[in-house]
Design an enzyme around this catalytic site. Structure first.
Site, PDB file in Angstrom:
ATOM      1  CB  CYS A  85     -25.041 -33.637  61.188  1.00 19.10           C
ATOM      2  SG  CYS A  85     -25.485 -32.561  62.570  1.00 19.10           S
ATOM      3  CG  HIS A 172     -28.669 -32.013  58.173  1.00 20.37           C
ATOM      4  ND1 HIS A 172     -28.728 -33.344  58.523  1.00 20.37           N
ATOM      5  CD2 HIS A 172     -28.393 -31.330  59.316  1.00 20.37           C
ATOM      6  CE1 HIS A 172     -28.506 -33.471  59.821  1.00 20.37           C
ATOM      7  NE2 HIS A 172     -28.301 -32.263  60.326  1.00 20.37           N
ATOM      8  CD  GLU A 174     -29.717 -34.942  55.420  1.00 21.17           C
ATOM      9  OE1 GLU A 174     -29.844 -35.067  56.652  1.00 21.17           O
ATOM     10  OE2 GLU A 174     -28.649 -34.597  54.874  1.00 21.17           O
ATOM     11  CB  VAL A 229     -51.810 -46.209  46.734  1.00 22.50           C
ATOM     12  CG1 VAL A 229     -50.701 -46.267  45.694  1.00 22.50           C
ATOM     13  CG2 VAL A 229     -52.681 -44.989  46.515  1.00 22.50           C
ATOM     14  CG  ASP A 230     -49.407 -48.408  50.349  1.00 20.42           C
ATOM     15  OD1 ASP A 230     -48.961 -47.701  49.421  1.00 20.42           O
ATOM     16  OD2 ASP A 230     -49.454 -48.026  51.531  1.00 20.42           O
ATOM     17  CB  SER A 232     -54.323 -51.063  44.473  1.00 17.90           C
ATOM     18  OG  SER A 232     -55.529 -50.774  45.136  1.00 17.90           O
TER      19      SER A 232
END
Length: 515
Positions: A85, A172, A174, A229-230, A232
């Site tokens: 782009c 794009h 992605e 989660v993080d 842990s």
């Protein structure tokens, strides 16, 4: 600037909304990728030894004075470059082609016609659907470039100069609406850049354990354990690296979900045999937050108090001097706290809420990972599914799910309503399908009728989103009958609630959390 042993594709950030997705898609291919400022010099890039470079999209016009540019010496490094782009327009402008304002902005799905099978389009259909988002267009490509694809409103939708390894696309790849976007990025990474694909969680664990041991030596680490989660995954990873040199401190700041404190202590002291010190600081936090309504101020107060509590409590650990503070900062946290070309979305509790005079060195082993990579890492480390797939929970906790001033009454409402939501989502078998779901309490009341009596009580908002990596998300299409059960239960079981609303906005324009 990180220097890695992995083959790396560097994405230069020119301010586009999909920049993080480019990085994520490249990693999906098994190739390590990082997002960096467009101000990176050619020498700095060379030091990183990338196998490829991607110029991201952006909101500016390449032909306007003062618009973001890269170091022109980057083009002379001989490293393959893909412009996306704004990135391809920048390349066009630099090499003497013509970029001009389009007669109308092209946004959304478009049909692409591939005219030249350059290495970028190897094995891809001649006609394909792509995602466009641009207000300028390339009128004439630079000398030496071949037009590879076009459509009626975009005469140069893709171009290349194979002799110099320069490629560009106006669309794009992605974005998942580009049906062969991943294949195109794969062609760039493997066929053009020569990637072999050496990025995996197994390799990450080995390298990170080695780095942690080198950084820590014989010193000690204090880990801020929340049970999410993080934190842990951080705790288990560091424990795997240094064992009893890690002490986890679980601070109950009074802003936790229902049953969270008990669950955390049981899981990590019994399940993982870790040294966990529990501190009940709820009264201290809530006192500091009294009367505070601004979300940024709440985040800063919570971040500061965390560090002050750590300082005070770690000083009480007479037998061990704590030198490091471990945090579960993710790559998305760093990105959302602002880059050169993007505004700060919100100061992140793991990035912008730390006092400058803290007594710890930071250790952040996950700061190069996206959320789904953290889950994969947790699984690789042998952490049980109930933790790996636990709902994401922000550091400030319910403090940013209660809009406006925080009170005990409001916290109880959010805590109880959130527990009902989580219970019913799990019963419906949707807990793995929905990326994140929670309740929030807007700072508003409304009139209702309950038992023939007029009420004036709180409204509870339900937020549920689907996503792959948390960088973008869409609101979850929860079945109406499930929503009805949730709504009925909350209104009947949680005191002082008479209305339920469902948030149906995506990210962007909204963030996932309400504050």
């Amino acid at each position: 600037m990180q220097v890695t042993n992995h083959e790396t594709i560097v994405v230069l950030d020119f301010g586009g909304q999909y920049n993080q997705l480019i990085t994520r898609r490249i990693r999906d291919l098994g190739v390590y990728s990082e997002l960096h400022s467009h101000k990176l010099t050619a020498d700095e890039l060379k030091e990183m030894n990338p196998i490829g470079i991607i110029f991201s999209g952006g909101p500016n016009s390449a032909y306007v004075e003062g618009s973001p540019k890269c170091d022109p010496a980057i083009y002379d490094l001989g490293i393959p470059i893909l412009g996306i782009c704004y990135g391809v327009q920048l390349m066009t402008h630099h090499f003497g082609g013509k970029v001009d304002k389009a007669s109308h902005r092209e946004y959304g799905k478009a049909l692409l016609n591939v005219e030249n099978q350059s290495p970028l389009f190897k094995g891809l259909p001649i006609e394909q659907t792509v995602w466009m988002s641009h207000g300028d267009k390339i009128v004439a490509p630079p000398e030496g470039f071949t037009v590879d694809a076009s459509n009626p409103s975009c005469p140069v939708a893709a171009m290349s100069d194979e002799s110099r390894n320069l490629y560009g696309v106006q669309f794009h790849p992605e974005v998942r609406h580009s049906e062969f976007g991943n294949d195109l990025l794969k062609n760039f990474a493997f066929d053009i850049c020569g990637a072999k694909g050496d990025w995996s969680m197994e390799n990450f664990i080995e390298e990170e354990i080695k780095k942690i041991r080198e950084q820590v030596g014989d010193r000690h680490v204090l880990c801020a354990l929340s049970g999410g989660v993080d934190s842990s995954v951080v705790a288990v990873l560091i424990h795997k690296a240094i064992g009893d040199q890690l002490t986890c401190m679980f601070i109950d700041h009074g802003l936790l979900r229902k049953g969270e404190a008990e669950s955390v202590m049981e899981t990590f002291t019994q399940g993982f045999n870790m040294n966990v010190v529990k501190i009940d600081a709820s009264e201290r936090f809530l006192t500091k937050l009294k009367g505070v309504t601004d979300p940024e101020q709440k985040r800063k107060i919570i971040g500061n108090e965390f560090i002050y509590v750590f300082d005070e409590e770690s000083a009480k650990l007479k037998d061990k001097k704590m030198d490091f503070l471990a945090q579960g900062t993710l790559y998305t946290d760093i990105i959302e706290s602002g880059t050169d070309t993007a505004q700060t979305i919100k100061s992140h509790h793991n990035v912008g809420g730390l006092p400058e005079d803290m007594a710890f060195e930071l250790i952040e082993p996950l700061n190069a990972l996206f959320k789904d990579e953290v889950r994969a890492l947790g699984t690789e480390l042998g952490i049980p599914d109930e933790i790996v797939w636990r709902q994401p929970f922000p550091g400030p906790g319910l403090g940013i799910r209660v809009l406006g001033e925080i009170t005990d009454e409001k916290l109880k409402i959010v805590r109880e309503s959130d527990a009902i939501l989580r219970e019913e989502i799990k019963k419906a078998g949707l807990d793995r399908e929905i990326w994140q779901y929670f309740t929030a309490l807007p700072n508003m009341r409304s009139v209702g009728v309950m038992g023939d009596t007029r009420t004036y009580d709180y409204t509870v908002g339900i937020r549920a989103v689907t996503s792959i990596d948390g960088m973008t998300s869409d609101w979850a299409r929860i079945p109406w009958d499930v929503l009805e059960i949730i709504s009925t239960r909350i209104v009947n079981e949680v005191e002082h609630v008479n209305r339920i609303v469902y948030d149906i906005t995506s990210k962007p324009p909204s963030t996932i959390e309400w504050e």
